[in-house]
Design a protein around this motif. Structure first.
Motif, PDB file in Angstrom:
ATOM      1  N   ALA A 661       0.825  -1.207   0.000  1.00 35.86           N
ATOM      2  CA  ALA A 661       0.000   0.000   0.000  1.00 35.86           C
ATOM      3  C   ALA A 661       0.860   1.258   0.000  1.00 35.86           C
ATOM      4  N   ASP A 665       1.095   4.095  -2.922  1.00 33.00           N
ATOM      5  CA  ASP A 665       0.802   5.490  -2.607  1.00 33.00           C
ATOM      6  C   ASP A 665       1.944   6.400  -3.040  1.00 33.00           C
ATOM      7  N   GLY A 668       1.809   6.956  -6.683  1.00 30.12           N
ATOM      8  CA  GLY A 668       0.755   7.908  -7.011  1.00 30.12           C
ATOM      9  C   GLY A 668       1.136   9.340  -6.733  1.00 30.12           C
ATOM     10  N   ARG A 669       2.191   9.552  -5.977  1.00 31.76           N
ATOM     11  CA  ARG A 669       2.701  10.904  -5.703  1.00 31.76           C
ATOM     12  C   ARG A 669       3.877  11.242  -6.614  1.00 31.76           C
ATOM     13  N   TYR A 698       2.046  14.374   3.989  1.00 29.32           N
ATOM     14  CA  TYR A 698       2.279  12.932   4.010  1.00 29.32           C
ATOM     15  C   TYR A 698       2.255  12.359   5.420  1.00 29.32           C
ATOM     16  N   ASP A 701      -1.332  11.383   5.947  1.00 25.71           N
ATOM     17  CA  ASP A 701      -1.747  10.326   5.022  1.00 25.71           C
ATOM     18  C   ASP A 701      -1.094   8.991   5.375  1.00 25.71           C
ATOM     19  N   LEU A 705      -2.908   5.533   6.380  1.00 18.90           N
ATOM     20  CA  LEU A 705      -2.689   4.367   5.531  1.00 18.90           C
ATOM     21  C   LEU A 705      -2.199   3.160   6.322  1.00 18.90           C
TER      22      LEU A 705
END
Length: 741
Positions: A661, A665, A668-669, A698, A701, A705
């Motif tokens: 995960a 992530d 995706g950044r 972050y 986030d 996560l």
């Protein structure tokens, strides 16, 4: 066990100093937010006679007084101290915040403490217990804290006692579910209509007695048949665990040979193992029922603290250095020794002003005496021989803390805690020593705050107070970092997370009367030329008297990253007089600082002056500066100018279950994962390069996560070109904002 004092140390209005260091216990309560730490402190204070059943002392002070920031946050956000007396000992209970944003307050509590009570709530699911306790336990393990585990909320348990003990053992004991052993087993009453079974007492495994609290009074009873069978199995495991930690190597042989080990020997070895941190027993506690004088398990817990937890004299103090940087002998926990103390927390009171919570490691601190204050200072060079700030300061009034209440003290001896008012210039982490013998204690480490909060003054009146308010805020909270960014011209408070930013804003407005507005944090971008280009700057004006005349021709070419801006002069034949070459360079550099495309500084280019024209009368320094700037703008108009964004090296430490995960992530950044490393405790270190514009939030986030188990560090790596579509979007948004302004 000694006489049990039930008199609060300040009940008569003036606090009494603690006895010798051997009679002091400094205990930090550590646990996740909502685990019941403050409730447990209240229950211990009630049992010890420090408060009445309403949780108050004579003048109305309470254990759980909260400031405005805590009331708004709905959780404890700062360290508080509650002293109680029990069995001839002064116990300073340090209630630490459990939320990850306030790790600075947690580490301050650990610095002031000599042992911990690790509080775990049974109201959580087993998986959640593992997630929320691992990081906190590592904080305690990093400083080698002895202590015990306290289980709370068993009456609303989602995780049964036996399973919860095994989970704690697995998480806190290095993967071994049997690493932690209970000293007492819970005794439950009949289940109610809601299916819950209230906690009514405890079964002592060593004493083989039931401590029954169902009547509101603590009574000792023999176990019945059902309890006896469970007791014997748990008692055998506890005895084996104690013997394994015993310094008497003959005990194991005697036990395995069927010999009976007397209870006195077991208790003595248990206390020694707990004090040296090799054994962490599990206990159970619950607040007092309505009308009861004692909380369940609080007597047992206070007995363990006084008998099994180390005194300050049994703990090694942090290392100290002298003015020359040379290592000095460790402070001796003796009231007659030279003074060595440390400011572990700084707060502000609207009536008293600055209040410093001080832990005295050696000597005796007295009011009205002069001490030397030494601080490491923000940004002090690593390994530097001297701190950034130091001064001789007169000590103000000494008080004993009780929540928010303060009671006058005549002195504070080695091993104890006290509050000092108006300790001018002292910050959290500073060392106090004798004025003739300045010393500096080894600092405790803090994680780097990674969440930016950009602030600006709300009005002109606030502008004048902002700098002072920010300075005081950072002096109080070492987990904050203040930055005045020279590129974006923003004032940025770097915080630990969203809750930390909320508290910082609340304190600025409430404590210091500074109204501030938060604004989006801007990442310092750069511009550069993607290809070679040329430009001509012509600044010619005639206005009555002396005119303005300057012409210059330049060539711009990109350089390697990090080269900055290089100016070269290749003018032939004196077409640009020598005295005006520097003027052209000044104009070029000024325009480069303002930017040529989107308003960001221009870097990593070589600007070469090739040719130009001058007038014997109308040419001037100002004219050639203007021409140089015009030439650079023209070169940019005919070339592709790239935006450069800062890229950070990011290292994310997460449990193995969340690696996929986290890597997804990061991708995706716009991040590039460059590798993974296996870490201890079933965790993986993920290394990646991520644009800084993508990781401003972050911290929050990642916490979401990974259910609070992930941590990360970052460091600036370099600037590199931003994708064209993002750069175009950014230019458009800046142009729109400029037009609206």
């Amino acid at each position: 066990m000694g006489d049990r004092s039930h008199t609060h140390p300040g009940a008569a209005g003036r606090a009494t100093a603690a006895g010798p260091p051997g009679s002091v216990r400094n205990v930090a309560l550590v646990g996740h937010s909502g685990s019941g730490k403050t409730t447990l402190v209240e229950a211990l204070a009630l049992t010890a006679g420090a408060v009445n059943r309403a949780g108050r002392v004579e003048d109305g002070a309470t254990v759980s007084d909260h400031d405005e920031s805590e009331r708004r946050a709905g959780r404890s956000v700062q360290l508080s101290v509650v002293p109680v007396d029990w069995a001839g000992c002064r116990i300073n209970l340090l209630d630490t915040p459990g939320y990850a944003d306030f790790v600075g307050e947690l580490r301050a509590g650990l610095r002031a403490a000599d042992a911990v009570l690790f509080v775990v709530s049974a109201a959580q699911e087993a998986e959640a217990v593992a997630d929320t306790t691992r990081a906190l336990w590592e904080e305690c393990a990093a400083v080698g804290m002895p202590g015990a585990v306290v289980l709370t909320h068993l009456d609303t348990a989602r995780t049964p006692f036996d399973e919860l003990t095994r989970v704690c053992g697995r998480v806190l004991g290095g993967g071994d579910p049997d690493a932690l052993l209970p000293l007492y087993l819970p005794v439950e009453g009949p289940r109610g209509p809601d299916g819950r079974a209230p906690l009514t007492g405890l079964t002592g495994l060593l004493t083989r007695r039931i401590f029954d609290y169902s009547s509101g009074e603590r009574r000792e009873l023999p176990p019945d048949g059902d309890q006896r069978e469970r007791l014997l199995g748990a008692r055998a495991r506890l005895i084996e665990g104690i013997i394994a930690e015993s310094e008497d190597e003959t005990l194991m042989d005697r036990y395995l040979g069927g010999g009976e080990i007397d209870t006195g020997t077991l208790v003595r070895d248990l206390r020694r193992a707990v004090a040296r941190g090799s054994f962490h027993p599990v206990l159970t506690a619950a607040p007092a029922a309505p009308g009861a004088r004692q909380g369940i398990g609080t007597v047992e817990l206070l007995d363990l603290i006084t008998a099994g937890f180390p005194a300050p004299s049994e703990r090694v103090a942090p290392a100290v250095t002298g003015p020359d940087g040379g290592v000095r002998p460790a402070p001796v926990c003796d009231p007659a020794a030279p003074l060595v103390a440390e400011v572990v927390k700084t707060a502000s009171d609207p009536y008293v002003g600055r209040i410093s919570l001080v832990r005295v490691f050696s000597g005796t601190l007295r009011p009205d005496e002069t001490v030397h204050v030494c601080g490491h200072g923000v940004g002090a060079p690593a390994g530097g021989p001297r701190p950034r700030h130091e001064a001789d300061v007169r000590v103000g009034a000494l008080t004993a803390p009780f929540g928010k209440q303060q009671r006058p003290l005549d002195s504070c001896g080695a091993g104890d805690l006290a509050c000092v008012s108006k300790l001018t210039g002292a910050r959290t982490g500073d060392t106090l020593s004798a004025s003739g013998d300045p010393l500096l204690m080894e600092p405790w480490t803090l994680p780097d705050p990674l969440m930016p909060l950009a602030v600006r003054a709300h009005g002109q009146a606030d502008e004048d107070k902002l700098s002072q308010g920010l300075s005081r805020l950072v002096a109080e909270d070492p987990a904050l970092r203040l930055e005045r960014n020279p590129d974006t011209h923003q004032v940025v408070l770097w915080c630990m997370g969203e809750a930390h930013t909320d508290v910082a804003l609340e304190r600025l407005r409430g404590r210091y009367g500074v109204q501030v507005d938060a604004e989006p944090h801007r990442v310092p971008l750069r511009e550069t030329f993607a290809a070679r280009s040329a430009g001509r700057g012509r600044h010619v004006k005639q206005s009555g008297g002396h005119g303005h005349y300057a012409v210059c021709e330049i060539e711009v070419e990109p350089l390697e990253p990090g080269a900055g801006l290089v100016f070269a002069d290749e003018v032939a034949g004196g077409s640009v007089p020598r005295q005006f070459v520097a003027s052209v360079e000044k104009g070029v550099r000024a325009q480069a600082a303002r930017g040529v495309a989107a308003g960001y500084p221009l870097v990593d280019v070589r600007v070469t002056l090739l040719d130009g024209k001058a007038h014997s009368v109308d040419s001037s320094d100002a004219a050639f500066q203007a021409a140089g700037a015009l030439a650079l703008r023209e070169a940019a108009a005919d070339a592709r100018v790239e935006l450069l964004e800062p890229v950070a090296d990011v290292a994310v430490l997460v449990p193995d279950d969340y690696v996929g995960a986290v890597m997804g992530d990061l991708s995706g950044r716009r991040g590039r994962v460059v590798g993974t490393e296996q870490a201890t405790g079933g965790r993986t270190l993920v290394r990646a390069e991520v644009p800084e514009i993508e990781i401003g939030g972050y911290t929050v986030d990642l916490r979401s996560l990974t259910h609070g188990t992930g941590r990360f560090d970052r460091a600036y790596a370099r600037h590199e070109p931003m994708p064209p579509q993002l750069a175009d979007r950014l230019r458009t948004s800046r142009e729109t904002a400029a037009n609206q302004a």
